[in-house]
Design a protein around this motif. Structure first.
Motif, PDB file in Angstrom:
ATOM      1  N   PRO A 132       0.843  -1.203   0.000  1.00  8.74           N
ATOM      2  CA  PRO A 132       0.000   0.000   0.000  1.00  8.74           C
ATOM      3  C   PRO A 132       0.869   1.240   0.000  1.00  8.74           C
ATOM      4  O   PRO A 132       1.902   1.293   0.674  1.00  8.74           O
ATOM      5  N   PHE A 133       0.474   2.231  -0.797  1.00 11.46           N
ATOM      6  CA  PHE A 133       1.257   3.475  -0.835  1.00 11.46           C
ATOM      7  C   PHE A 133       0.740   4.400   0.244  1.00 11.46           C
ATOM      8  O   PHE A 133      -0.402   4.861   0.193  1.00 11.46           O
ATOM      9  N   LEU A 134       1.547   4.654   1.268  1.00 18.49           N
ATOM     10  CA  LEU A 134       1.129   5.416   2.443  1.00 18.49           C
ATOM     11  C   LEU A 134       1.774   6.789   2.393  1.00 18.49           C
ATOM     12  O   LEU A 134       2.975   6.928   2.609  1.00 18.49           O
ATOM     13  N   LYS A 135       0.987   7.791   2.073  1.00 21.53           N
ATOM     14  CA  LYS A 135       1.503   9.157   2.018  1.00 21.53           C
ATOM     15  C   LYS A 135       1.632   9.715   3.419  1.00 21.53           C
ATOM     16  O   LYS A 135       0.681   9.686   4.202  1.00 21.53           O
ATOM     17  N   PRO A 140       1.821 -18.025  12.449  1.00 18.37           N
ATOM     18  CA  PRO A 140       1.917 -18.654  11.127  1.00 18.37           C
ATOM     19  C   PRO A 140       1.021 -18.022  10.065  1.00 18.37           C
ATOM     20  O   PRO A 140       1.204 -18.274   8.881  1.00 18.37           O
ATOM     21  N   SER A 141       0.048 -17.207  10.471  1.00 13.53           N
ATOM     22  CA  SER A 141      -0.840 -16.571   9.494  1.00 13.53           C
ATOM     23  C   SER A 141      -0.546 -15.088   9.331  1.00 13.53           C
ATOM     24  O   SER A 141      -1.320 -14.369   8.711  1.00 13.53           O
ATOM     25  N   HIS A 142       0.581 -14.614   9.872  1.00 12.62           N
ATOM     26  CA  HIS A 142       0.935 -13.203   9.770  1.00 12.62           C
ATOM     27  C   HIS A 142       2.363 -13.055   9.244  1.00 12.62           C
ATOM     28  O   HIS A 142       3.249 -13.819   9.631  1.00 12.62           O
ATOM     29  N   VAL A 143       2.544 -12.058   8.398  1.00  8.44           N
ATOM     30  CA  VAL A 143       3.859 -11.731   7.846  1.00  8.44           C
ATOM     31  C   VAL A 143       4.087 -10.238   8.034  1.00  8.44           C
ATOM     32  O   VAL A 143       3.167  -9.429   7.832  1.00  8.44           O
ATOM     33  N   VAL A 144       5.297  -9.870   8.439  1.00  8.03           N
ATOM     34  CA  VAL A 144       5.667  -8.465   8.584  1.00  8.03           C
ATOM     35  C   VAL A 144       6.570  -8.095   7.408  1.00  8.03           C
ATOM     36  O   VAL A 144       7.468  -8.853   7.033  1.00  8.03           O
ATOM     37  N   SER A 145       6.302  -6.918   6.831  1.00 14.09           N
ATOM     38  CA  SER A 145       7.124  -6.459   5.715  1.00 14.09           C
ATOM     39  C   SER A 145       7.405  -4.980   5.865  1.00 14.09           C
ATOM     40  O   SER A 145       6.701  -4.254   6.572  1.00 14.09           O
ATOM     41  N   SER A 146       8.450  -4.528   5.176  1.00  9.58           N
ATOM     42  CA  SER A 146       8.713  -3.095   5.085  1.00  9.58           C
ATOM     43  C   SER A 146       7.866  -2.514   3.967  1.00  9.58           C
ATOM     44  O   SER A 146       7.239  -3.236   3.193  1.00  9.58           O
ATOM     45  N   CYS A 147       7.865  -1.184   3.882  1.00  9.01           N
ATOM     46  CA  CYS A 147       7.078  -0.525   2.848  1.00  9.01           C
ATOM     47  C   CYS A 147       7.948   0.532   2.177  1.00  9.01           C
ATOM     48  O   CYS A 147       9.167   0.519   2.305  1.00  9.01           O
ATOM     49  N   PHE A 148       7.328   1.477   1.463  1.00  6.63           N
ATOM     50  CA  PHE A 148       8.095   2.405   0.648  1.00  6.63           C
ATOM     51  C   PHE A 148       8.977   3.344   1.470  1.00  6.63           C
ATOM     52  O   PHE A 148      10.162   3.478   1.208  1.00  6.63           O
ATOM     53  N   GLY A 149       8.403   4.006   2.481  1.00  9.27           N
ATOM     54  CA  GLY A 149       9.139   5.064   3.154  1.00  9.27           C
ATOM     55  C   GLY A 149       9.567   4.757   4.557  1.00  9.27           C
ATOM     56  O   GLY A 149       9.746   5.665   5.355  1.00  9.27           O
ATOM     57  N   GLY A 150       9.700   3.503   4.923  1.00 11.69           N
ATOM     58  CA  GLY A 150      10.118   3.142   6.263  1.00 11.69           C
ATOM     59  C   GLY A 150       9.004   2.601   7.122  1.00 11.69           C
ATOM     60  O   GLY A 150       9.247   2.210   8.270  1.00 11.69           O
ATOM     61  N   GLU A 151       7.772   2.570   6.595  1.00 19.60           N
ATOM     62  CA  GLU A 151       6.674   1.994   7.372  1.00 19.60           C
ATOM     63  C   GLU A 151       6.822   0.477   7.448  1.00 19.60           C
ATOM     64  O   GLU A 151       7.404  -0.147   6.567  1.00 19.60           O
ATOM     65  N   LEU A 152       6.268  -0.091   8.499  1.00 19.55           N
ATOM     66  CA  LEU A 152       6.217  -1.545   8.658  1.00 19.55           C
ATOM     67  C   LEU A 152       4.752  -1.973   8.609  1.00 19.55           C
ATOM     68  O   LEU A 152       3.888  -1.338   9.232  1.00 19.55           O
ATOM     69  N   VAL A 153       4.483  -3.052   7.875  1.00 21.53           N
ATOM     70  CA  VAL A 153       3.122  -3.512   7.647  1.00 21.53           C
ATOM     71  C   VAL A 153       3.000  -4.946   8.147  1.00 21.53           C
ATOM     72  O   VAL A 153       3.844  -5.796   7.839  1.00 21.53           O
ATOM     73  N   LEU A 154       1.947  -5.215   8.914  1.00 27.93           N
ATOM     74  CA  LEU A 154       1.630  -6.561   9.383  1.00 27.93           C
ATOM     75  C   LEU A 154       0.497  -7.099   8.527  1.00 27.93           C
ATOM     76  O   LEU A 154      -0.607  -6.549   8.516  1.00 27.93           O
ATOM     77  N   TRP A 155       0.767  -8.183   7.789  1.00 28.02           N
ATOM     78  CA  TRP A 155      -0.213  -8.760   6.868  1.00 28.02           C
ATOM     79  C   TRP A 155      -0.899  -9.949   7.542  1.00 28.02           C
ATOM     80  O   TRP A 155      -0.228 -10.838   8.079  1.00 28.02           O
ATOM     81  N   ASP A 156      -2.228  -9.969   7.487  1.00 32.73           N
ATOM     82  CA  ASP A 156      -3.005 -11.109   7.946  1.00 32.73           C
ATOM     83  C   ASP A 156      -3.398 -11.919   6.718  1.00 32.73           C
ATOM     84  O   ASP A 156      -4.224 -11.485   5.903  1.00 32.73           O
TER      85      ASP A 156
END
Length: 1446
Positions: free
Chosen positions: A247-250, A275-291
């Motif tokens: 997601p692009f987070l302004k 096991p059903s969650h993944v953490v990733s980085s994003c464009f500008g330093g944000e961290l995203v938790l995916w379900d």
């Protein structure tokens, strides 16, 4: 050893450069070391460092096995893989087997001794450190970006490559690739395995359209790529099952950076407890938790909801652990911060700042107690609240307006939050640390690095006027100038205080360049340090010179006045100074300040002399809590605390790993000192905890103490500090290459030669031979020993600088007397130095000897420059070509030697660049000599297709075949690697639309197929467009997306027949779903696809007419459509056919029947309806057959009678077809009648009566001792299953079964019995062949098999009668085939219900109370007795067939 420490920043652009163990110890690579941090929920504590690598650390991983938490591994650009014990801080094992740069590392979670690493050439190294065993694999010739060992299988390793490929290899099979996963279009930044074995259900818009993914064996793998996508891979399916787009987070209040997507680093992490969650980085330093179990916007959550919690730049590494019941996540980022997150609340718990450059300046605020400012070489200022209780590392970062290293800092003496700074590019500014605004920058720039900024009393012209500022800002820089800035008008031009000094003190000579200044705390005087080692003290505001201190002999680096609140008056005038000669002097200027004289005085003796350091002094700080307590820092890497009054060392701190550059004494705690250095750290340490008292001793420590005071003129260029090395203000990211230890610092402390005047030299009065000193009789060979790769001419000049003045005068005399001495040949032998001072021939002789010496020493670049100086360009190019040392500079001067020489030099340089893998540069040089085709071929041969195509389009004609060949070649490579989208663009660029459409279709998903079909249609490839559209529509139908399927077919006029077919398929699906037969859910349906209560064929024709415009009036169109669909494959079904496929076959039969109805071909109508009706029976799906029967023949036999009336001919074929349809309708009605009887369960008990009767009858006829319906109890099971269908039939219990006469067809009974008999015989033949093979395998040692044994096995079954021998069975088969031949073709061609099955059911119904007419009962019993032979065979094919319907 230290209390608090700001470590160096984690290294950037590494796939795994940080990791955490189960005990909460975080390790991360920073520069060429590894820092260890103890993690807790409250705060981090830096506990140590692992030092041993020579270059940047590129990877780090802990062993995750229980009991092995203290063991870790690291990789470095120096090619080494090291295994460490963090408790011992020592290397326990290592190897250097990699031949290329190591880019990936992981410690196997399963095998505790296995460390896996990969390099940029594609080589994977498996290192079992306990036995020092190394295995190398080369699974793919691609650059490795990251890798991850499976936590469930010890031999599986996932590898991410630069080109977007993900491969899973098995190291137990020599690195064989077991899964090659394609989908990413760019480099893979991170890989992570699911911590849970198995592939549980995930929500997915799956690429194969399966909807929700059920649990299967295997393990999920997640990958993050530069293409801005995250993919979840299934190792069980060997394909991607989910794609997540970032997601692009302004940012709030921030503009969108257009280049932010270009700098993306997409790291992923799979937390162990989720096991059903993944953490990733994003464009500008944000961290995203995916379900992974949710969809849409609910699928992801943002970490750090509060402002300021997120990282401000891209994140590189993630790691997690469970500590004290909390799930913690650790992240490292380009913003040089390490953050700890709570995965439950998604909030940031704490932040650990890190430093990305040398720490040049430290400064405590005199107003804001405990506020420490740091000037760092990463172009940022950090302000640290060192007294914060909640956050021990409460730090704010200031970077706006700063474009270079921050080298100097100074807080305003009275204005809180006002911080002045100076930078490496000569800028001076003021920051308001309480504001978010950019700093004010002075309009007056220095030409060199700013060494010092200081607040002090204004001097002219700012000291004049009523509105004069209370304090002025002063800056001193490398050009030797001190500027005074007006802090309220920084846009105004700053003034040079040298003008005031000259005017006030009437100075006519040139002033020495200034290197430092320091105002006395009371603002009355200022001390200025100079490049020549002198210190001048001026009185404010007129800057009258009070005294000059001539003590140091090298550049003054730092000055510091004693504080004014000391208890003893004698310390108020102390001035400490440090220079590059490793000595610290303290001068007592109290008498000079209290009783200034009219004329300046000279001071040559210090109040105290502090010897002990072994390198240049870089910083001083007086203790604000003591009198006469001083701390000094030095290039020797230590900080020394001195007691000035006793002139003795107190404590020595050795915690840094490099040179120290700055120091501050804590204004709150007298036991704490802060130091910063070129090891990228700031350390807080306590005096009371240091075990050393004195600095480490060097070889010349004692000589420094006894060194005589000598004067030395400054020789620095441009006013810079003479001993300043480039590394001090050089590239910080390279780290400190010199350890700063005493051994390396000796070059700064060499003895200086005394200055002697030329007038003191006495020349010989008589003519004679001048004998030069033997020490200077140097030959070129001797002078080349141990020489570096600098020109020998410069070496001569350097040598001459260190020759004594007498010797230089002797040389001058020899130069004047050249004509007198015949043996003096300038430029050769002993007089090689004189070649610079005579004629050109002498210079050439000197240069020739230089060339010979350089060639012998292997310094060919020096030879090249010497030849260039002589004008021998061709010779310079020749030797550079031979030695492979051509440069851009040489190529630039090559045209001066002629075109031919230039062209040859360029071609040689191109070969050299290719060997160095600089292909783009090589192609550019080929263009310079107009070899365009060769440049394109060079780029193509090294697979630089983008550049080659760009060059071709820019330089060649559009129709040039080279361009098309480039596109086609690149497309083939991309297609092979799975990059189908880019390959399609290449095919389009080559004007090959057909190939473009085919390669897009290879992706296989419906969107790609739709695009490929549209592309083929636009390009005029109608056949391809037809086939792709049909394939896409079929895939959409498989997904039950009926609307989309019709939309795709609508684009092709030639697919109208399939539009009709799919409409019938949709109508069938909708109607059968009402009865519960179809259990799946349709993605989309049309408004006209509703359940029908009337004749199904009439509903179909109505839909066709309204929606598709197909009516009976257009006979030609109807005939064409029927002919088109007749070519569609519609094979016979088997019992294992899935229901969806079975329905498609039925739909085709019904479609053909409807088209025949519109065309008026009544004969074909019945034939197609018969096939549609019988497919359910053939597949063993009785329920489907019943439902189709009710749809197509709602009135039963009356419906068949209506069709029979419309038949145009009375051929036998038509009557047979009608009879078969009637038989299937009666077959359906027979079972419905049976199911409608009362007391069905009780009938199962009495079912044995018919069995006994049948057995008796058959025994009397001599056919079999067991009834063909011996398993008739299974019919009771069918009764129970019929109840589950929930259908109520209109047939009244006990009704007459006269309709069943259609089922008892003797011709069909004969045909079916013969087929079963042939099948039984063929099974026996197969059994004989099996026995033959078994006999052959029983004695493998026998070379020959006897003919008797062979005949026995082949012609006689070992366990059967002679009647079952091979000849008798063959004869039986032949006999039954003749019997089959006598059966009418119409009987054999068309399907019919199983007659024996119908006989058994009727007889069973008769025993259970049904009204079966006597004639039917007798006929059924007779057929059963006549054709029901072979009990086992009959039981399997008859009764088993009944079960199969359910």
């Amino acid at each position: 050893m230290h209390d608090r420490l700001l470590p160096a920043s984690p290294n950037w652009y590494c796939s795994r450069c940080s990791d955490i163990n189960a005990r909460g110890v975080l390790g991360f690579g920073a520069k060429n070391g590894i820092y260890l941090v103890q993690i807790s929920v409250a705060k981090p504590v830096v506990i140590g460092e692992l030092a041993g690598h020579k270059e940047r650390v590129s990877g780090f991983a802990f062993c995750q096995q229980e009991g092995e938490e203290d063991v870790c591994a690291s990789t470095s650009d120096d090619g080494a893989v090291k295994v460490w014990d963090i408790h011992q801080r020592a290397v326990v094992a290592q190897h250097s087997a990699h031949q290329s740069t190591i880019t990936a590392l992981h410690w196997s979670p399963v095998e505790k001794h296995l460390v896996v690493s990969g390099d940029d050439k594609g080589v994977v190294m498996c290192y079992w450190h306990n036995r020092n065993d190394i295995h190398s694999f080369f699974p793919e010739p691609r650059a490795i970006f990251c890798l991850a060992c499976s936590p469930h299988h010890e031999n599986y390793v996932a590898i991410g490559y630069k080109d977007g490929i993900v491969a899973v290899i098995d190291i137990s099979k020599k690195g064989a690739v077991i899964h090659r996963l394609r989908g990413h279009d760019d480099e893979i930044h991170a890989l992570a395995w699911c911590p849970q074995m198995g592939e549980e259900a995930l929500f997915s818009r799956s690429e194969d359209g399966t909807g929700d993914l059920g649990a299967v064996a295997g393990c999920y793998l997640v990958s993050g790529s530069k293409d801005q996508t995250i993919r979840i891979w299934s190792t069980a399916r060997s394909k991607g099952v989910m794609t997540l787009k970032l997601p692009f987070l302004k940012r709030r209040g921030a503009a969108v950076d257009p280049g932010i997507k270009e700098r993306i680093w997409l790291t992923v992490h799979w937390p162990k407890g989720r096991p059903s969650h993944v953490v990733s980085s994003c464009f500008g330093g944000e961290l995203v938790l995916w379900d992974l179990t949710k969809s849409g916007k609910q699928k992801w959550s943002l970490l750090g909801s509060a402002d300021g919690q997120n990282h401000s730049r891209i994140v590189f590494n993630l790691s997690s652990l469970c500590l004290d019941g909390q799930e913690l996540l650790i992240s490292t980022s380009m913003d040089r911060e390490i953050k700890c997150w709570d995965l439950s609340s998604l909030d940031s718990l704490w932040t650990l700042p890190t430093l990305g450059g040398f720490v040049y300046a430290l400064s405590f605020s005199p107003v804001g107690t405990g506020t420490l400012a740091l000037g760092v070489g990463d172009n940022m200022i950090r302000v640290w609240n060192t007294l914060s209780i909640q956050n021990k590392y409460d730090t704010k970062i200031f970077w706006q307006g700063i474009k270079s290293k921050v080298t100097a800092l100074a807080w305003h003496p009275s204005k809180e939050g006002s911080l002045a700074f100076g930078t490496d590019d000569g800028k001076v500014g003021i920051y308001d640390t309480f504001s978010s605004k950019p700093p004010q920058i002075s309009s007056s720039y220095h030409r060199r690095t700013v060494y010092t900024v200081a607040w002090g009393t204004p001097v002219p012209p700012l000291s004049f006027g009523a509105e004069k500022p209370l304090f002025s800002l002063y800056s001193c820089a490398g050009e030797g100038v001190i500027l005074q800035h007006d802090p309220y008008k920084l846009t105004a031009e700053a003034t040079d205080i040298d003008k005031v000094i000259r005017d006030t003190n009437n100075v006519k000579h040139k002033l020495s360049p200034h290197t430092d200044l320091r105002w006395k705390p009371d603002g009355t005087v200022v001390a200025v340090g100079n490049e020549d080692g002198s210190i001048e003290v001026f009185q404010a505001p007129s800057l009258k010179l009070l005294c000059t201190i001539q003590q140091h002999h090298k550049t003054i680096n730092t000055l510091q006045w004693h504080h004014q609140h000391g208890s003893s008056p004698e310390v108020h005038g102390l001035l400490a100074s440090g220079s590059s000669n490793a000595l610290v002097y303290v001068h007592d200027l109290r008498s000079v300040l209290e009783n200034p004289s009219e004329n300046p005085i000279f001071i040559t003796e210090p109040f105290r002399s502090l010897a002990g350091h072994t390198a240049k002094i870089t910083g001083l700080a007086w203790s604000p809590h003591h009198d006469g307590r001083l701390v000094t820092v030095c290039y020797d890497g230590t900080a020394q605390v001195w007691d000035i009054m006793k002139e003795e060392p107190v404590r020595n701190y050795r915690g840094h790993k490099g040179r120290l550059l700055c120091v501050q004494w804590s204004p709150v705690d007298p036991d704490l000192v802060w130091t910063g250095g070129d090891d990228f750290t700031v350390q807080e340490w306590a005096l009371s905890r240091q075990e050393h008292t004195k600095p480490p001793k060097g070889k010349r420590a004692q000589q420094l103490k006894a060194k005589t005071k000598k004067k030395k003129k400054a020789t620095g260029k441009g006013g810079m500090r003479v001993e300043e090395t480039d590394s001090l203000f050089g590239d910080d990211e390279k780290g400190s290459e010199a350890s700063g230890g005493p051994e390396e610092a000796q070059s700064d402390n060499e003895e200086e030669e005394e200055k002697k005047s030329i007038s003191s030299i006495v020349l010989p009065a008589v003519t004679g031979i001048v004998l030069l000193p033997s020490s200077l009789h140097a030959t070129p060979a001797n002078m080349m020993k141990n020489s570096s790769k600098i020109f020998h001419v410069e070496k001569i000049y350097s040598k001459m600088k260190h020759i004594s003045t007498n010797t230089q005068a002797t040389y001058s005399f020899a130069l004047v007397s050249l004509g007198t001495f015949a043996d003096c040949v300038p430029g050769t032998g002993e007089h090689i130095q004189l070649g610079l001072f005579t004629d050109r021939q002498a210079l050439y002789r000197m240069l020739q000897e230089e060339e010979d010496g350089h060639i012998d020493a292997g310094h060919y670049d020096s030879v090249v420059y010497l030849r260039l100086w002589k004008g021998d360009i061709a010779g310079a190019l020749k030797i550079a070509t031979e030695k492979g040392e051509l440069t851009d500079h040489l190529i630039s001067v090559a045209p001066m030697a002629g075109y031919q020489v230039w062209a040859q030099a360029v071609e040689a340089y191109v070969k050299q660049l290719c060997l160095q893998e600089q292909y783009l540069k090589a192609a550019s040089h080929l263009l310079s000599i107009h070899k365009v085709y060769q440049a394109i071929d060079l780029l193509k041969s090294h697979q630089l297709f983008r550049e080659a195509i760009a060059l071709s389009k820019a330089r060649l004609q559009h129709e040039d075949p080279v361009l098309k060949d480039l596109f086609m070649t690149w497309a083939a490579v991309l297609e092979k690697d799975g990059h189908y989208a880019t390959a399609a663009k290449c095919y389009l660029g080559a004007d090959c639309s057909f190939d473009a459409a085919k390669v897009i279709a290879k992706k296989g998903d419906t969107d790609s197929l739709r695009i490929a079909a549209s592309l083929a249609q636009i390009s005029g490839e109608r056949d391809l467009s037809h086939s792709l559209s049909l394939r896409c529509a079929k895939d959409l139908v498989a997904l039950q997306d009926w609307v989309a399927a019709q939309e795709v077919l609508r684009t092709q006029e030639s697919l109208l027949g399939h539009q009709l077919l799919f409409s019938v398929y949709e109508l069938l699906t909708v109607n059968l779903s009402q009865s519960g037969l179809v259990s799946w859910t349709c993605t989309s349906t049309h408004a006209w696809s509703t359940s029908c209560d009337s004749n199904f064929l009439q509903v179909v024709t109505g839909v066709w007419e309204r929606v598709f415009g197909v009516t009976a009036r257009d006979r030609i169109k109807v005939e064409d459509l029927r002919a088109q669909l007749k070519t569609t494959e519609n094979p016979k079904v088997t019992p294992n056919v899935p229901l969806k496929q079975l329905l498609s076959h039925v739909a085709l039969d019904v479609t053909l029947a409807t088209l025949s109805l519109l065309f008026g071909d009544w004969d074909s109508i019945l034939e197609n309806l018969l096939y549609a009706l019988s497919r359910g029976s053939d597949a063993g799906n009785f329920t489907l057959m019943s439902e189709i029967c009710l749809l197509l023949f709602p009135q039963g036999e009356k419906s068949v009678a209506q069709y029979k009336q419309l038949l145009e001919s009375t051929e036998e074929k038509n009557s047979v077809v009608a009879q078969s349809i009637q038989a299937f309708i009666c077959y359906h009605q027979m079972y419905q009648t049976w199911w409608s009887q009362n007391g069905k369960m009780a009938s199962a008990v009495n079912g044995s009566n018919i069995i006994n009767g049948l057995q008796t009858t058959q025994c009397q006829n001599g056919s079999s001792s067991q009834a063909p319906g011996a398993d008739v109890n299974g019919l009771a099971e069918k009764e129970v299953m019929s109840d589950a269908c929930g259908r109520e039939d209109s047939v009244t219990p006990g009704a007459s079964l006269n309709f069943s006469q259609f089922l008892l067809s003797e011709p069909h009974a004969t045909f079916q019995a013969t087929q079963r008999t042939i099948a039984a015989i063929q099974q026996k033949l197969a059994s004989l062949v099996q026995q033959h093979s078994h006999v052959q395998d029983t004695d493998p040692g026998t070379e020959e098999f006897s003919l008797t044994e062979l005949l026995t096995v082949v012609y006689f079954s070992p366990s059967a009668d002679v009647s079952e021998s091979l000849p008798s069975l063959i004869a039986l088969v032949s006999e039954h085939h003749k019997k089959l031949a006598s059966v009418p073709e119409s009987v054999k061609k068309y399907p019919f219900p199983d007659v024996m099955e119908c006989c058994i059911v009727l007889l069973y119904m008769d025993q259970t109370g049904a009204s079966v007419p006597a004639r039917l009962r007798s006929e059924a019993l007779g057929l059963l007795q006549k054709y029901g032979t072979g009990p086992a065979l009959h039981r399997r094919n008859c009764v088993g067939g009944i079960y199969g319907h359910f």
